[in-house]
Scaffold this motif. Structure first.
Motif, PDB file in Angstrom:
ATOM      1  N   ALA A 107       6.871 -50.102 -41.076  1.00 15.01           N
ATOM      2  CA  ALA A 107       6.208 -50.121 -42.361  1.00 15.01           C
ATOM      3  C   ALA A 107       6.721 -48.899 -43.361  1.00 15.01           C
ATOM      4  CB  ALA A 107       4.613 -50.285 -42.494  1.00 15.01           C
ATOM      5  N   TYR A 108       6.544 -47.718 -42.792  1.00 11.98           N
ATOM      6  CA  TYR A 108       6.883 -46.696 -43.514  1.00 11.98           C
ATOM      7  C   TYR A 108       8.394 -46.700 -43.604  1.00 11.98           C
ATOM      8  CZ  TYR A 108       2.267 -45.044 -42.929  1.00 11.98           C
ATOM      9  OH  TYR A 108       0.780 -44.856 -42.888  1.00 11.98           O
ATOM     10  N   ALA A 109       9.453 -47.091 -42.700  1.00 13.71           N
ATOM     11  CA  ALA A 109      10.739 -46.913 -42.807  1.00 13.71           C
ATOM     12  C   ALA A 109      11.118 -48.070 -43.698  1.00 13.71           C
ATOM     13  CB  ALA A 109      11.298 -47.453 -41.612  1.00 13.71           C
ATOM     14  N   ALA A 110      10.599 -49.331 -43.827  1.00 14.24           N
ATOM     15  CA  ALA A 110      10.838 -50.236 -44.825  1.00 14.24           C
ATOM     16  C   ALA A 110      10.432 -49.594 -46.391  1.00 14.24           C
ATOM     17  CB  ALA A 110       9.837 -51.691 -44.614  1.00 14.24           C
ATOM     18  N   ALA A 111       9.275 -48.951 -46.463  1.00 14.94           N
ATOM     19  CA  ALA A 111       9.039 -48.377 -47.657  1.00 14.94           C
ATOM     20  C   ALA A 111      10.226 -47.376 -48.294  1.00 14.94           C
ATOM     21  CB  ALA A 111       7.501 -47.830 -47.758  1.00 14.94           C
ATOM     22  N   GLY A 112      10.886 -46.828 -47.298  1.00 12.21           N
ATOM     23  CA  GLY A 112      11.973 -45.933 -47.692  1.00 12.21           C
ATOM     24  C   GLY A 112      11.291 -44.407 -47.385  1.00 12.21           C
ATOM     25  N   GLY A 113      10.222 -44.128 -46.786  1.00 15.38           N
ATOM     26  CA  GLY A 113       9.881 -42.791 -46.563  1.00 15.38           C
ATOM     27  C   GLY A 113      10.522 -42.120 -45.483  1.00 15.38           C
ATOM     28  N   LEU A 114      11.199 -42.432 -44.699  1.00 13.24           N
ATOM     29  CA  LEU A 114      11.766 -42.041 -43.532  1.00 13.24           C
ATOM     30  C   LEU A 114      13.192 -41.835 -43.453  1.00 13.24           C
ATOM     31  CD1 LEU A 114       9.513 -43.547 -40.924  1.00 13.24           C
ATOM     32  CD2 LEU A 114       9.059 -41.687 -42.452  1.00 13.24           C
ATOM     33  N   ALA A 115      13.678 -40.560 -42.955  1.00 15.87           N
ATOM     34  CA  ALA A 115      15.052 -40.424 -43.095  1.00 15.87           C
ATOM     35  C   ALA A 115      15.886 -40.975 -41.615  1.00 15.87           C
ATOM     36  CB  ALA A 115      15.385 -38.759 -42.892  1.00 15.87           C
ATOM     37  N   ASP A 116      17.012 -41.459 -41.898  1.00 18.38           N
ATOM     38  CA  ASP A 116      17.702 -41.732 -40.558  1.00 18.38           C
ATOM     39  C   ASP A 116      18.040 -40.642 -39.863  1.00 18.38           C
ATOM     40  OD1 ASP A 116      19.656 -43.136 -39.003  1.00 18.38           O
ATOM     41  OD2 ASP A 116      20.661 -44.100 -40.518  1.00 18.38           O
ATOM     42  N   LEU A 117      17.731 -40.949 -38.570  1.00 21.41           N
ATOM     43  CA  LEU A 117      17.698 -39.989 -37.335  1.00 21.41           C
ATOM     44  C   LEU A 117      18.787 -40.539 -36.231  1.00 21.41           C
ATOM     45  CD1 LEU A 117      13.994 -38.870 -36.957  1.00 21.41           C
ATOM     46  CD2 LEU A 117      15.875 -37.648 -38.192  1.00 21.41           C
ATOM     47  N   GLY A 118      19.529 -41.257 -36.625  1.00 22.14           N
ATOM     48  CA  GLY A 118      20.460 -42.040 -35.421  1.00 22.14           C
ATOM     49  C   GLY A 118      21.420 -41.025 -34.932  1.00 22.14           C
ATOM     50  N   ASP A 119      21.891 -40.071 -35.428  1.00 20.01           N
ATOM     51  CA  ASP A 119      22.763 -39.049 -35.073  1.00 20.01           C
ATOM     52  C   ASP A 119      22.200 -38.032 -34.153  1.00 20.01           C
ATOM     53  OD1 ASP A 119      21.066 -37.897 -37.046  1.00 20.01           O
ATOM     54  OD2 ASP A 119      22.622 -36.233 -37.338  1.00 20.01           O
ATOM     55  N   LEU A 120      20.539 -37.768 -34.448  1.00 18.22           N
ATOM     56  CA  LEU A 120      19.968 -36.982 -33.392  1.00 18.22           C
ATOM     57  C   LEU A 120      19.655 -37.958 -32.132  1.00 18.22           C
ATOM     58  CD1 LEU A 120      18.975 -34.321 -33.597  1.00 18.22           C
ATOM     59  CD2 LEU A 120      16.785 -35.096 -34.616  1.00 18.22           C
ATOM     60  N   LYS A 121      19.415 -39.092 -32.367  1.00 16.88           N
ATOM     61  CA  LYS A 121      19.136 -39.925 -31.247  1.00 16.88           C
ATOM     62  C   LYS A 121      20.111 -40.010 -30.180  1.00 16.88           C
ATOM     63  CE  LYS A 121      17.595 -43.506 -28.666  1.00 16.88           C
ATOM     64  NZ  LYS A 121      18.780 -43.607 -27.779  1.00 16.88           N
ATOM     65  N   LYS A 122      21.420 -39.812 -30.545  1.00 14.91           N
ATOM     66  CA  LYS A 122      22.375 -39.924 -29.599  1.00 14.91           C
ATOM     67  C   LYS A 122      22.559 -38.462 -28.633  1.00 14.91           C
ATOM     68  CE  LYS A 122      25.329 -42.610 -32.818  1.00 14.91           C
ATOM     69  NZ  LYS A 122      26.708 -42.724 -33.624  1.00 14.91           N
ATOM     70  N   LYS A 123      22.057 -37.428 -29.408  1.00 14.33           N
ATOM     71  CA  LYS A 123      22.070 -36.331 -28.838  1.00 14.33           C
ATOM     72  C   LYS A 123      20.871 -36.225 -27.852  1.00 14.33           C
ATOM     73  CE  LYS A 123      24.270 -34.022 -32.832  1.00 14.33           C
ATOM     74  NZ  LYS A 123      24.086 -32.896 -33.844  1.00 14.33           N
ATOM     75  N   LEU A 124      19.743 -36.788 -28.180  1.00 10.80           N
ATOM     76  CA  LEU A 124      18.599 -36.384 -27.674  1.00 10.80           C
ATOM     77  C   LEU A 124      18.161 -37.367 -26.410  1.00 10.80           C
ATOM     78  CD1 LEU A 124      16.156 -34.812 -30.252  1.00 10.80           C
ATOM     79  CD2 LEU A 124      17.096 -33.654 -28.490  1.00 10.80           C
ATOM     80  N   GLY A 125      18.309 -38.643 -27.075  1.00  7.48           N
ATOM     81  CA  GLY A 125      17.702 -39.715 -25.782  1.00  7.48           C
ATOM     82  C   GLY A 125      18.782 -40.684 -25.366  1.00  7.48           C
ATOM     83  N   ALA A 126      19.724 -40.233 -25.033  1.00  3.76           N
ATOM     84  CA  ALA A 126      20.745 -41.206 -24.234  1.00  3.76           C
ATOM     85  C   ALA A 126      20.013 -42.095 -22.997  1.00  3.76           C
ATOM     86  CB  ALA A 126      21.859 -40.449 -23.783  1.00  3.76           C
ATOM     87  N   ASP A 127      19.054 -41.376 -22.423  1.00  4.85           N
ATOM     88  CA  ASP A 127      18.511 -42.183 -21.435  1.00  4.85           C
ATOM     89  C   ASP A 127      17.086 -42.419 -21.434  1.00  4.85           C
ATOM     90  OD1 ASP A 127      17.349 -39.594 -21.518  1.00  4.85           O
ATOM     91  OD2 ASP A 127      17.385 -39.011 -19.511  1.00  4.85           O
ATOM     92  N   TRP A 128      16.701 -42.461 -22.835  1.00  4.42           N
ATOM     93  CA  TRP A 128      15.335 -42.795 -22.998  1.00  4.42           C
ATOM     94  C   TRP A 128      15.101 -44.412 -22.988  1.00  4.42           C
ATOM     95  CZ3 TRP A 128      14.744 -40.290 -28.347  1.00  4.42           C
ATOM     96  CH2 TRP A 128      14.363 -38.888 -28.266  1.00  4.42           C
TER      97      TRP A 128
END
Length: 426
Positions: A107-128
């Motif tokens: 809901a918050y993402a659809a409303a435009g309130g959150l930043a895109d963290l795709g670049d950070l996900k690749k660095k931190l969460g490859a095995d999540w």
């Protein structure tokens, strides 16, 4: 009737505007590294009970060492947080990092309130695991990162089970019900304390039957509460509740079920691992009597379906310290910090290499099998959050069925309200 997350859509334009007003370089031109960030303060909103003391102390120290900046944790209360967070994210100076329940992130993402963290996900969460990260992705974009999550387990009183002559723990639902029946016959304890509106337990049962709470009708989502698979899950819930004297029109927080368990005259509750601490706080003498096991399913090879509930961490789109916020997330979601969340709070490991942190936490050990094999979440659509707002119509559905109404009739009675809420955000 207030609908906190419905208001999020109304302020979406303001959120986008706030993003545009933020500095393009993310930190007002500050350079990365301890010297560049030295003296800056990052504001992080966390929910009450989410950040354990050891984790908070270590993350604060590691963040300062890595960046030279300090973190200011602002603890928020769950009551009213949807509206409060919606307002905060629409302002020109929002908190930099926010904790968001995983069922509300979309809901918050659809409303435009959150930043895109795709670049950070690749660095931190490859095995999540996918189950943990699923709720942080909206329309293919990574708008948050999974912080912690856990699923319900059976928290039982070992003394009561011993008094009933029960040895070992059940591996199937039928065995569990047999144990409850034995406790009822051989002890004075209530076999199970399960109030009628433990909605997230029902959601897990629905996940286990393969049911869905919403369906697509044309270009809109509508209620699917009348589906036979949902009715099957509700019947299982009713079978559980038959072993309980708990009120059918209350949830697990009214009263706090862990405090009821703490009195020592309840065989078990369906609980989150952290509820053990609540019980011990209410009655320290019960500490050594508390045990945990995975909620057994229909067959021994697959645990009961469970709702994987928890929170994500997100960066406010309007934050002028987005680069520093990402540095914080690197520390807060490191293997070291994630391991502390498992060992200190009993959350389920979100990657295989965190399993070792669960070895000294019985609750985390009990969570792990279902989290890996049979977990899920509520519908990952922005419209869903408004359905859960108080008063939650699904809770009314549950009470109606427990009081004798057929699942089909109970579903029909509330689906109008569910569809109304879904339509308000479509």
């Amino acid at each position: 009737m207030k609908r906190g997350l419905i208001a999020a859509v109304a302020v979406a334009g303001m959120m986008v505007g706030a993003t545009a007003c933020g500095a393009d370089d993310g930190d007002g031109g500050a350079k990365a590294g301890p010297d560049g960030y030295k003296g800056q303060k990052l504001t992080v909103w966390v929910m009450s009970g989410s950040n354990p003391a050891g984790w908070t102390k270590t993350v604060s120290a590691d963040f300062k060492k890595a960046t030279g900046a300090t973190v200011d944790f602002k603890v928020q209360q769950w009551d009213g947080i949807q509206q409060k967070l919606t307002t905060a994210l629409s302002e020109s100076t929002p908190p930099d990092v926010v904790e968001i329940g995983n069922t509300h992130t979309a809901a918050y993402a659809a409303a435009g309130g959150l930043a895109d963290l795709g670049d950070l996900k690749k660095k931190l969460g490859a095995d999540w695991s996918e189950g943990f990260n699923k709720s942080a992705v909206v329309d293919g974009k990574q708008y948050a990162l999974p912080w912690y999550a856990g699923n319900r387990v059976v928290m039982y009183n070992k003394k009561v089970w011993a008094q009933a002559g029960i040895k070992g723990t059940p591996k199937t639902r039928a065995e569990l019900f047999k144990d409850f029946d034995t406790i009822g016959k051989k002890t004075k304890a209530q076999p199970l304390y399960l109030p009628g509106q433990n909605w997230y337990f029902l959601d897990g049962l629905i996940i286990g039957t393969g049911g869905e709470l919403v369906k697509k009708q044309g270009d809109k989502y509508v209620s699917n509460l009348g589906d036979p698979k949902v009715a099957k899950a509700m019947q299982i819930y009713k079978d559980y509740q038959a072993f309980s004297d708990a009120p059918k029109n209350k949830d697990e927080a009214n009263p706090q079920q862990a405090q009821v368990f703490a009195k020592g005259d309840v065989g078990a509750i369906i609980a989150m691992g952290y509820e053990a601490a609540t019980a011990v706080q209410a009655n320290p003498k019960i500490k050594d009597d508390i045990g945990f096991f995975t909620i057994p399913g229909e067959s021994a090879d697959k645990p009961e379906g469970v709702f994987l509930g928890g929170s994500n961490l997100a960066v406010a789109a309007g934050s002028q310290k987005q680069d520093l916020a990402k540095e914080f997330l690197k520390v807060a979601l490191s293997k070291k910090a994630d391991g502390a969340m498992v060992s200190e709070s009993g959350w389920a490991p979100k990657s295989p290499d965190l399993a070792s942190f669960a070895k000294d936490n019985p609750a985390a050990q009990a969570e792990a099998p279902a989290a890996a094999k049979s977990s899920g979440v509520t519908p990952l659509i922005p419209q869903w959050a408004s359905v859960e707002n108080t008063p939650n119509p699904i809770k009314d559905y549950m009470t109606s069925v427990l009081n004798g109404k057929s699942p089909a009739a109970a579903a029909k009675a509330v689906e109008g309200e569910i569809n109304k809420r879904l339509a308000q955000q479509q």
